[in-house]
Design an enzyme around this catalytic site. Structure first.
Site, PDB file in Angstrom:
ATOM      1  N   HIS A  13       0.993  -0.799  -0.338  1.00 44.65           N
ATOM      2  CA  HIS A  13      -0.319  -0.197   0.054  1.00 44.65           C
ATOM      3  C   HIS A  13       1.173   1.324   0.295  1.00 44.65           C
ATOM      4  CE1 HIS A  13      -2.417  -3.007   2.374  1.00 44.65           C
ATOM      5  NE2 HIS A  13      -3.380  -3.011   1.498  1.00 44.65           N
ATOM      6  N   LEU A  19      -8.284   1.967  24.849  1.00 43.99           N
ATOM      7  CA  LEU A  19      -9.790   1.735  25.189  1.00 43.99           C
ATOM      8  C   LEU A  19      -9.108   0.729  25.698  1.00 43.99           C
ATOM      9  CD1 LEU A  19     -11.591   0.414  23.644  1.00 43.99           C
ATOM     10  CD2 LEU A  19     -11.499   1.392  22.253  1.00 43.99           C
TER      11      LEU A  19
END
Length: 592
Positions: A224, A523
């Site tokens: 990519h 988180l």
């Protein structure tokens, strides 16, 4: 500079146009344009279905392998399909034999979206929850073990070997467990290294800001446009380059890259795949094959099969990759397939253009399309598990939504320092989505399984990205946990003990899709602290305080996962800003 000119109608429609063209080449395919899903129009639903997929720009992977695979779910160029697309792919080919998702790109957001689709399917089809198997293929050896850390290796061209072997095994009528086991074994025995003369250009984007000089070559680049780990100048001849590349894969003295159990004693046997990354001529690829074959012979590494051609590209990148599949040995630990089985599966006739295949028949006109998508059904029938006080349950959710909306500016400020600046807005979008779901009656407090599934759907559709996928996977797993815990206890009302059991199960399930573990500055830190501390109603306040402390502590934690892992440690240390995702969890729990 990378070639920046392209022949197309519109960059925004290029993926759909290309998939439609593929269906003209291969008349056994059907096409669902809105979801960019290509699938076999005539499926043998008594056999295991493979679902491949990922971002576009890597053609012929992934859609070019539909035939060996039952379906391919395609994202935009270099972008993963979202979980709704993947779920559509599952729905189109699912059967009683089961599905395997051999997903290749070891990137957090992509794993989460493919995993979320599998978890949603399991949540809505409890009787088939064991019929969808998930597999991550990471064969890149460029990123060392220290640098890769808990993230692991990226997926490159080696995944096509997994597609072929697993697809051929499924076609023989093997069971879901057999297909998944062999695919997983093969995935763990592949090493790939890429090399490029230049980066590629994505249609519709601005010219790249940097490029290789005319005398440079880059080793270890991703597919990519990610930079490699080494540049060489001048460009070396293949006789010097190929030995270096094979060292990356087969060396056992490099502690950073000893991924595969080569013995290098004359007993190793491999399958060699030389892959064109998109911009190499066939003339050059032939020269690469010869150079690799000769180097492997010098090293006394046996070559049982040679595969060469265009299997997985990076658009028009001028470069190639080498993959070695280390075949099983007699002294390898069981369970394992035999070398003969692996080779026979590779040799089996392929019904797909991506594997040197042509349909041999004119295309069907018009291209068969998928049946229209229908509105999603509510997950299962009513679970019969309600909140003790539905009105209080809804009030608590509304309190949470208000708190998250109010905290958005501060969380956004944190994320401009520690991430990419969108965390606060993402959480706000999720909160507003839950408020809307309550308003229209999708969340009522009278059926907690349906309510939690609805919250998971809001996280998926309204939040998006990595956070949305994390929340949606967690809540999808929580719905499963509530149903399972209630069935085990014979309960019709959610008790603190039931919540505790369900939360622990959901966290365990989340851990299968993220390698973040506390303390990781994500988180997960406050979430795990809360789940671990919460055991009954009396423990709730203490669990919330534990979560708050864990969120505060992220100020002093080195980032091991998430966006902050890419931020300069000096900036995080100087600013003393907590992780914005962790702060969002703290906000939610304190509002509850």
């Amino acid at each position: 500079m990378a070639l920046q000119k392209h022949l197309l109608n519109d960059a925004d429609t290029l993926v759909v146009d290309s998939l439609a063209g593929l269906c003209a080449v291969n008349n056994q395919l059907a096409f669902d344009p809105p979801n960019k899903v290509v699938f076999k129009s005539k499926l043998d639903r008594s056999k295991v279905a493979l679902i491949c997929g990922g971002g576009s720009g890597h053609e012929p992977s992934h859609a070019g392998f539909v035939g060996e695979c039952a379906a391919a779910v395609c994202g935009s160029v270099f972008a993963s399909p979202n979980s709704s697309q993947v779920r559509r792919g599952i729905d189109l080919v699912e059967n009683d034999a089961g599905c395997v998702l051999p997903w290749y790109r070891n990137y957090t957001g992509d794993i989460l979206n493919f995993g979320l689709a599998a978890e949603q399917y399991a949540a809505e089809h409890a009787e088939k929850s064991d019929k969808v198997k998930f597999l991550v293929v990471g064969d890149d050896v460029a990123v060392g073990k220290t640098q890769g850390g808990i993230v692991g290796r990226r997926g490159l061209a080696g995944v096509v070997l997994v597609y072929k072997i697993a697809g051929a095994l499924a076609a023989e009528g093997a069971t879901l467990d057999e297909v998944h086991s062999v695919a997983q074994w093969v995935a763990g025995r592949i090493g790939t290294i890429g090399v490029g003369l230049e980066h590629c250009h994505v249609p519709g984007t601005a010219p790249p800001s940097s490029s290789l000089s005319p005398t440079e070559i880059e080793i270890g680049l991703g597919i990519h446009n990610e930079a490699g780990n080494k540049r060489l100048s001048p460009v070396p001849p293949l006789t010097e380059l190929v030995p270096l590349l094979i060292d990356y894969i087969a060396s056992t003295t490099d502690a950073e890259r000893g991924f595969l159990p080569f013995k290098n004693d004359g007993t190793d046997e491999v399958v060699l795949l030389v892959n064109n990354l998109g911009g190499m001529s066939e003339l050059e690829i032939g020269g690469v094959v010869r150079a690799v074959r000769e180097e492997l012979h010098k090293r006394q590494i046996g070559v049982s099969r040679v595969l060469a051609g265009t299997f997985m590209t990076s658009l028009n990148m001028p470069g190639f990759s080498l993959s070695l599949l280390l075949l099983p040995r007699a002294d390898d630990p069981a369970p394992k397939p035999s070398a003969q089985q692996i080779l026979s599966l590779l040799d089996a006739p392929a019904q797909t253009p991506g594997w040197k295949w042509a349909s041999g028949a004119p295309p069907v006109t018009p291209t068969p399309l998928a049946p229209p998508a229908t509105a999603a059904k509510k997950a299962g029938s009513a679970s019969g598990i309600g909140a003790p006080q539905p009105a209080d349950f809804l009030a608590a959710l509304q309190r949470v939504c208000a708190a998250v909306v109010a905290a958005e500016p501060e969380i956004t400020r944190m994320d401009t320092i520690a991430g990419d600046g969108d965390c606060g807005l993402t959480l706000k979008a999720g909160a507003q989505g839950v408020e809307k779901a309550i308003k229209v009656g999708s969340i009522t407090g009278t059926d907690l399984v349906a309510d939690v599934v609805a919250i998971a759907k809001v996280a998926e559709t309204e939040m998006g990205g990595t956070s949305g996928a994390l929340y949606s996977i967690f809540f999808s797993a929580l719905a499963q946990g509530i149903q399972s815990a209630a069935a085990g206890a014979g309960a019709s009302t959610a008790t603190p003990e039931l919540w505790s059991t369900a939360l622990s199960a959901a966290l365990k399930k989340l851990y299968t899709y993220t390698r973040a573990r506390p303390p990781s500055r994500t988180l997960v830190d406050p979430l795990a602290a809360f789940v671990d501390a919460f055991s009954d109603a009396a423990a709730f306040d203490g669990a919330v305080k534990a979560a708050g402390a864990a969120a505060e502590h992220t100020k002093d934690v080195d980032a091991k996962a998430g966006r902050s892992a890419y931020v300069d440690k000096g900036v995080l240390s100087r600013e003393k800003v907590p992780d914005p995702g962790a702060w969002g969890v703290k906000t939610i729990l304190e509002a509850l």
